[in-house]
Write a protein that holds these residues in place. Structure first.
Motif, PDB file in Angstrom:
ATOM      1  N   ALA B  55       0.833  -1.199   0.000  1.00  9.71           N
ATOM      2  CA  ALA B  55       0.000   0.000   0.000  1.00  9.71           C
ATOM      3  C   ALA B  55       0.870   1.254   0.000  1.00  9.71           C
ATOM      4  O   ALA B  55       0.651   2.183  -0.780  1.00  9.71           O
ATOM      5  N   ALA B  56       1.898   1.289   0.857  1.00  9.97           N
ATOM      6  CA  ALA B  56       2.778   2.455   0.927  1.00  9.97           C
ATOM      7  C   ALA B  56       3.478   2.679  -0.407  1.00  9.97           C
ATOM      8  O   ALA B  56       3.533   3.806  -0.918  1.00  9.97           O
ATOM      9  N   VAL B  57       3.987   1.601  -0.996  1.00 17.03           N
ATOM     10  CA  VAL B  57       4.691   1.715  -2.277  1.00 17.03           C
ATOM     11  C   VAL B  57       3.752   2.228  -3.358  1.00 17.03           C
ATOM     12  O   VAL B  57       4.107   3.126  -4.135  1.00 17.03           O
ATOM     13  N   SER B  58       2.520   1.694  -3.405  1.00 17.18           N
ATOM     14  CA  SER B  58       1.649   2.083  -4.509  1.00 17.18           C
ATOM     15  C   SER B  58       1.156   3.519  -4.367  1.00 17.18           C
ATOM     16  O   SER B  58       1.017   4.218  -5.362  1.00 17.18           O
ATOM     17  N   VAL B  59       0.915   3.980  -3.139  1.00 17.52           N
ATOM     18  CA  VAL B  59       0.488   5.373  -2.964  1.00 17.52           C
ATOM     19  C   VAL B  59       1.615   6.327  -3.385  1.00 17.52           C
ATOM     20  O   VAL B  59       1.398   7.295  -4.117  1.00 17.52           O
ATOM     21  N   LEU B  60       2.845   6.045  -2.970  1.00 20.09           N
ATOM     22  CA  LEU B  60       3.976   6.901  -3.376  1.00 20.09           C
ATOM     23  C   LEU B  60       4.190   6.847  -4.882  1.00 20.09           C
ATOM     24  O   LEU B  60       4.449   7.855  -5.538  1.00 20.09           O
ATOM     25  N   ASN B  61       4.050   5.643  -5.443  1.00 19.98           N
ATOM     26  CA  ASN B  61       4.243   5.454  -6.887  1.00 19.98           C
ATOM     27  C   ASN B  61       3.211   6.243  -7.694  1.00 19.98           C
ATOM     28  O   ASN B  61       3.487   6.698  -8.804  1.00 19.98           O
TER      29      ASN B  61
END
Lengths: 101, 217
Positions: B55-61
């Motif tokens: 989730a953290a990776v996809s929001v930043l991405n």
């Protein structure tokens, strides 16, 4: 420090505290039932929101593209009870194939 | 009583390959999403909870802020607070020992250590967690290395891997009608907000669904 590392450290610190909270601090106490019941709904609601934003999110709002074909392939793989890694690979492969043609 | 550590290894062994492949996927997707190589490994070593990491990776991405990424991941991991409080009586020994063992709480180790009535067998949980932890961190490192070789993520449809992954995780947590309704409501909120809100916000807003959990019961 880069944004990535700030996120990594903060998420790590919160998660470590959540896991430790019970065994280290609160032995033999209970969360209020209403709060526990609210927590149960966080997983389903957030994961569903992530499916939506990752499947159709893009520049300027909603973007419908080859990712939807990948998602459809994932649904089929899930219906066939494929393991998680297979579901992910099938989705990526289907999307890559659509982009080739 | 030592046998129950062995029982833990026995119960988690069939799950370990799935966890490792999930770790490889995280390493690949995080590194191709611009997380570099060390950060994904550090995240697996500290957070040790797959869905929140993705989730953290996809929001930043998606161009979301750090705050949005952190809030989304932390909300997703809030269930560990509920789990850790619920199973706290099973832990024993010094504060340090309880702290270290509590870090081995993950969905899988918690699931295989169930004794019924919401109680868990601590030894099974610890053994299972001790096997899963190196699998998870090692697999992430492997994925980071593999991701570095892949190049442009869109060419391989890796952007489609994210929704598929979240869908698979979603299906695995849907056990009751209430959870299904929460998922539909969360997805709808995200869809409505997607064209008007900043990246990451639709995901966080979906968590408002859990307020309904405060009313019922």
């Amino acid at each position: 420090m880069s944004q990535t590392w700030v996120a990594v450290l903060l998420v790590g610190a919160f998660t470590i505290s959540f896991k430790a909270a019970g065994p280290v601090l609160l032995a033999r106490r209970q969360l209020p039932a209403r709060l526990a019941s609210a927590f149960e709904l966080l997983g389903p609601s957030l994961l569903a929101a992530l499916v939506v934003t990752q499947a159709v999110g893009g520049k300027g709002g909603i973007v419908l593209d080859a990712r939807l074909v990948g998602l459809a392939a994932a649904v089929v793989a899930l219906a066939l009870r494929a393991p998680l890694i297979v579901v992910v690979l099938v989705a990526a492969l289907a999307t890559a194939l659509v982009r080739l043609v | 009583m030592r046998t129950s550590y062995r029982e833990g290894l026995k119960r988690i062994a069939p799950v370990a390959p799935a966890s490792a492949s999930f770790g490889i996927a995280f390493g690949i997707l995080a590194s191709t999403a611009g997380f570099g190589s060390l950060a994904p490994i550090a995240m697996s070593a500290t957070t040790f909870a797959g869905a929140a990491q993705f989730a953290a990776v996809s929001v930043l991405n998606d161009g979301g802020t750090v705050a949005a990424a952190v809030v989304a991941a932390v909300l997703l991991n809030a269930r560990y607070l509920a789990i850790s409080v619920a199973i706290a009586p099973a832990f024993e020994g010094s504060r340090l020992r309880r702290f270290l063992e509590s870090q081995l709480i993950v969905d899988e180790s918690w699931a295989v250590s169930q004794k019924g009535g919401g109680r868990i067998d601590r030894r099974i949980l610890v053994a299972a967690g001790l096997l899963l932890y190196p699998c998870w961190v090692g697999a992430t490192a492997l994925g980071v290395f593999g991701g570095g070789l892949l190049g442009n993520p869109e060419r391989f449809g890796l952007d489609a891997a994210f929704p598929a992954l979240f869908l698979a995780l979603l299906v695995s947590v849907l056990k009751t009608r209430r959870e299904l309704v929460a998922a539909l409501a969360g997805g709808t909120i995200a869809l409505v907000l997607l064209p008007i809100a900043r990246p990451g916000v639709p995901v966080i807003a979906a968590s408002a669904v859990c307020l309904a959990g405060l009313w019922r019961r």
